[in-house]
Design a protein around this motif. Sequence first.
Motif, short mmCIF file in Angstrom:
data_model
loop_
_atom_site.label_atom_id
_atom_site.label_comp_id
_atom_site.label_asym_id
_atom_site.label_seq_id
_atom_site.Cartn_x
_atom_site.Cartn_y
_atom_site.Cartn_z
N SER A 249 11.74 2.11 12.29
CA SER A 249 12.14 1.95 10.89
C SER A 249 10.96 1.41 10.10
CB SER A 249 13.33 0.99 10.77
OG SER A 249 12.97 -0.31 11.22
N ASP A 250 11.01 1.58 8.79
CA ASP A 250 9.92 1.11 7.94
C ASP A 250 10.47 0.73 6.56
OD1 ASP A 250 9.43 3.48 5.92
OD2 ASP A 250 9.65 4.40 7.90
N TYR A 251 9.75 -0.18 5.92
CA TYR A 251 10.03 -0.61 4.54
C TYR A 251 8.84 -0.23 3.66
CZ TYR A 251 13.84 -3.55 6.31
OH TYR A 251 14.98 -4.01 6.91
N THR A 252 9.13 0.31 2.51
CA THR A 252 8.09 0.66 1.54
C THR A 252 8.36 -0.14 0.27
OG1 THR A 252 7.87 2.89 2.43
CG2 THR A 252 6.97 2.49 0.22
N ALA A 253 7.43 -1.02 -0.09
CA ALA A 253 7.55 -1.84 -1.29
C ALA A 253 6.49 -1.39 -2.29
CB ALA A 253 7.39 -3.32 -0.97
N ALA A 254 6.91 -1.22 -3.54
CA ALA A 254 5.99 -0.76 -4.58
C ALA A 254 6.21 -1.57 -5.85
CB ALA A 254 6.20 0.73 -4.87
N LEU A 255 5.12 -2.03 -6.43
CA LEU A 255 5.13 -2.72 -7.72
C LEU A 255 4.41 -1.82 -8.71
CD1 LEU A 255 5.71 -5.17 -9.51
CD2 LEU A 255 3.54 -6.14 -8.72
N GLU A 256 5.09 -1.46 -9.79
CA GLU A 256 4.56 -0.46 -10.70
C GLU A 256 4.63 -0.98 -12.14
OE1 GLU A 256 5.45 4.22 -11.93
OE2 GLU A 256 6.58 3.22 -10.36
N ARG A 459 0.17 1.52 -9.76
CA ARG A 459 1.15 1.16 -8.72
C ARG A 459 0.43 0.51 -7.55
NH1 ARG A 459 2.43 5.91 -7.94
NH2 ARG A 459 3.94 6.06 -9.67
N TRP A 460 1.01 -0.59 -7.02
CA TRP A 460 0.59 -1.23 -5.78
C TRP A 460 1.66 -0.96 -4.73
CZ3 TRP A 460 -0.10 -3.37 -10.55
CH2 TRP A 460 -1.40 -3.78 -10.89
N LEU A 461 1.22 -0.60 -3.49
CA LEU A 461 2.18 -0.26 -2.45
C LEU A 461 1.89 -1.05 -1.18
CD1 LEU A 461 1.50 2.88 -3.84
CD2 LEU A 461 3.59 3.20 -2.53
N GLY A 462 2.94 -1.15 -0.40
CA GLY A 462 2.83 -1.76 0.92
C GLY A 462 3.91 -1.21 1.83
N VAL A 463 3.56 -0.85 3.07
CA VAL A 463 4.51 -0.32 4.04
C VAL A 463 4.43 -1.17 5.30
CG1 VAL A 463 5.24 1.72 5.34
CG2 VAL A 463 4.17 2.00 3.10
N GLY A 464 5.58 -1.47 5.89
CA GLY A 464 5.58 -2.28 7.09
C GLY A 464 6.83 -2.07 7.92
N ASP A 465 6.74 -2.54 9.16
CA ASP A 465 7.89 -2.45 10.05
C ASP A 465 9.00 -3.39 9.59
OD1 ASP A 465 9.49 -1.88 12.22
OD2 ASP A 465 8.53 -3.38 13.49
N GLU A 466 8.61 -4.52 8.98
CA GLU A 466 9.56 -5.47 8.43
C GLU A 466 9.33 -5.60 6.92
OE1 GLU A 466 8.92 -9.06 10.53
OE2 GLU A 466 9.45 -8.23 12.52
N LEU A 467 10.29 -6.20 6.24
CA LEU A 467 10.17 -6.31 4.79
C LEU A 467 9.31 -7.49 4.39
CD1 LEU A 467 10.97 -5.36 1.94
CD2 LEU A 467 13.02 -6.81 2.12
N ILE A 468 9.66 -8.69 4.84
CA ILE A 468 8.98 -9.90 4.39
C ILE A 468 9.17 -10.97 5.43
CG2 ILE A 468 10.94 -10.86 3.12
CD1 ILE A 468 8.98 -11.72 0.94
N GLY A 469 8.27 -11.93 5.45
CA GLY A 469 8.38 -13.07 6.34
C GLY A 469 7.92 -14.32 5.65
N GLU A 486 3.56 -8.12 2.75
CA GLU A 486 2.22 -8.58 3.08
C GLU A 486 1.20 -7.49 2.79
OE1 GLU A 486 -0.14 -10.43 6.95
OE2 GLU A 486 2.05 -10.52 6.83
N GLU A 487 1.54 -6.26 3.13
CA GLU A 487 0.65 -5.15 2.81
C GLU A 487 0.53 -4.97 1.29
OE1 GLU A 487 -1.11 -3.08 4.70
OE2 GLU A 487 -0.58 -4.06 6.58
N LEU A 488 1.63 -5.20 0.58
CA LEU A 488 1.60 -5.05 -0.88
C LEU A 488 0.68 -6.07 -1.52
CD1 LEU A 488 2.81 -3.83 -3.52
CD2 LEU A 488 4.60 -5.56 -3.35
N THR A 489 0.79 -7.31 -1.09
CA THR A 489 -0.02 -8.37 -1.70
C THR A 489 -1.48 -8.30 -1.28
OG1 THR A 489 0.70 -9.85 0.08
CG2 THR A 489 1.94 -9.91 -1.99
N ASN A 490 -1.76 -7.60 -0.20
CA ASN A 490 -3.17 -7.41 0.16
C ASN A 490 -3.89 -6.53 -0.86
OD1 ASN A 490 -3.12 -9.01 2.46
ND2 ASN A 490 -2.52 -7.31 3.80
#
Length: 732
Positions: A249-256, A459-469, A486-490
């Motif tokens: 599974s994967d989560y895709t977070a995007a800030l636009e 747009r800033w994106l981040g994809v990960g196996d988990e959403l947030i920690g 974490e990928e998004l904020t990087n």
Amino acid sequence: MSRQTIRWVACLQIGLLLLTGCHPIQPFYARNNPSLANYMDQAMSIEYADVQVESLPEATQSLEPYAHDRMPTEFHDWTLEDCTSIALQNTKMIRAVSGINLQSGSVAGALLSAQPGQLPSVYDPALVANVGNTQPLVVDSQGTRVAPRGSVRANQVGGVEHALSEFDTQFSTVLGYNTTDRPRNVGQGNVFNPQFFRATDSNFQAALSKRMATGTVATARMTTVYSRNNIPASGNNPASPNFGRSVPSDYTAALELQLNQPLMRGRGTLVNRIPVVLARINEDIALHQFEATIRNLLRDVEHAYWDLYMGYRAVEAARTARDSALDLWRVAKERAAISDTTPAAVAQAAGRVAQFQAALNIAINGSPVPGNDPLGLVGRERVLREKMGLAPTDGPFIRPSEEPTLARIAFDWEEVKAEGLVRNTELRTQKWSIKQRELEVMSAKNQILPQLDLVGAYRWLGVGDELIGADRNGIRFPDPGSRAFEELTNGDFQEVSARIEFTPAPLGSRREKINVLASQMQLKKSHEELRTKELMLVHQMETAWVTVASTHTSMMNFFDQLRENQSEIDIYHEQIANDSGDMSQILDFLLRAEEIKARAQLQYFQSIVEYNKAIVNIHYLKGSLFDLNNVTLGEGAWVEKAYWDAEQRSRERAGGHYFDYGYTRPAVVSNGPVEQGGVAEGNVSDAGITMPPSNPSPSQPAKEPEEVPAAPVPESNGDSQEVAPEASPETP
């Protein structure tokens, strides 16, 4: 069942259908009541609404009306200022009709028959300021504000706050969940597309979108997408035979951040601020209408006050004539006893007593007979109470303590005309309407332009196996344990998109051109309405101006007539005292002279009252009635929270930096506030006057101007403050 039987049953059904035909049949009830009593008793009954509103004590505690057998014994001696003050204090619902109408009287019937919500009130400006459209702000599926389309009209917007709400920030959110469980037409062993595909997908979107005064729509959007399916995952292990997915599974977070900028239609502060300016003008028009109704109330109170004064004078004139006729009847009766006077003269005197007694009763109670005063003193006092918001009868009777002015007030025609064309409330309202029509033309012309928008997004994106920690673990996607936020904020994955949207007007632009033409015609019509209203105002001001001069001249003429009538009566009394001449003829002449004097006295006071009412009408038309009565309009007290908010906004503005752009769009629409509390010429409360000489009679030389008291009553024998008539004389 045999086929033959079925055939016969079918034929029987067809025959029955043909014989009975197709028509609706009411259901049958065992207990049927054909009278429809329940429907008639319930659905058609007229019922009372379950509303509990406390009534005014002036309505519930009103006393029995005064009549000829029940006259007042207590009085309120009130000045015009007292009556005006009480009327304004009791004015939540304004007891006056809108528009210019120089005729005043009872408006109880008009207000009572008005539709709910149509009565003028002190709440009307606040209602206009707080009216708004019930339609919410519109956003699309991406959470982006959708700008309104079409030209703006004044009747489509409410108050300023409602218009400014178009620029409020709109928050929207979407949460979606979806499962997939279906077979697919693929071969066995397909790593990327299994024959039996099962998946779970979910998406969440939150957006903030704001429309700017320039037409720009700015949107900040946060999107989170979750995906899980049964495609085998390798765990990002190169040696694994499962290479369809790295993690199950994967989560895709995007800030636009997105900007929609119109380049033609809807661009600029001019067209986007038009609704706000129209709303502000709506509030100004509501204030002008409120001012007009208050002005009409002041005019009606003054007219009713002087009409009541006239009622007292009419009673006084009728009583004086009745008492004089009664004295003559007694003289004639005494003379008849010694055979100096014929019985016909006694009967004539008694008839005049009865005539004057009837006139006195009419002056007090009024009469619906054509040619008589329909209100009388009691009715005029009731009209004044209606204007003041008092009970029709509450005990004490209102009695004017202020005398009308007799001063010759010479208005300068050029000043009256110039002031009326500037300060008249109806003309000021019409000018605000013209300003609205001008803005509507601008808005309609903007709709001819094509819709050309430039849309850009970052747009800033981040994809990960988990959403947030809670803590950053440093695991990068596509390794198991990576986190989307974490990928998004990087900030390693960034995208830019841009597009141009072009939607021209329909070929020919007939609808848009018709709207422009209609707006231009409305503007032209408003210009002509203003010119016509100005012309009609000048007509009415000229009529009022001439009325001031003519009523003052009539007043002085009637005063001269009244003086000469009194001289004639004195001569007849002297002849009676000296017992010279034919007594029957002298009594006849004296009775006729008393009747003429009573009529002249009544006309004299009527001319005084009409003169003062004409002065009021001049100020009413030229917009200075508030100044004449020392009345100003102001805003009432606010709640404490409003003052706290105002102080906070003031401090925020004081702490900012002022930028002088050199111009404003739309341009300035106001020339400043209307001045209130000025000095008006022709105050009707002036006490004494220096009266110019009237037309002298041939028997008397012209006199020099002399100072006389207000409303002189030559040789008045009755008490002007008493209203209860005396008993009729005995029948001779």
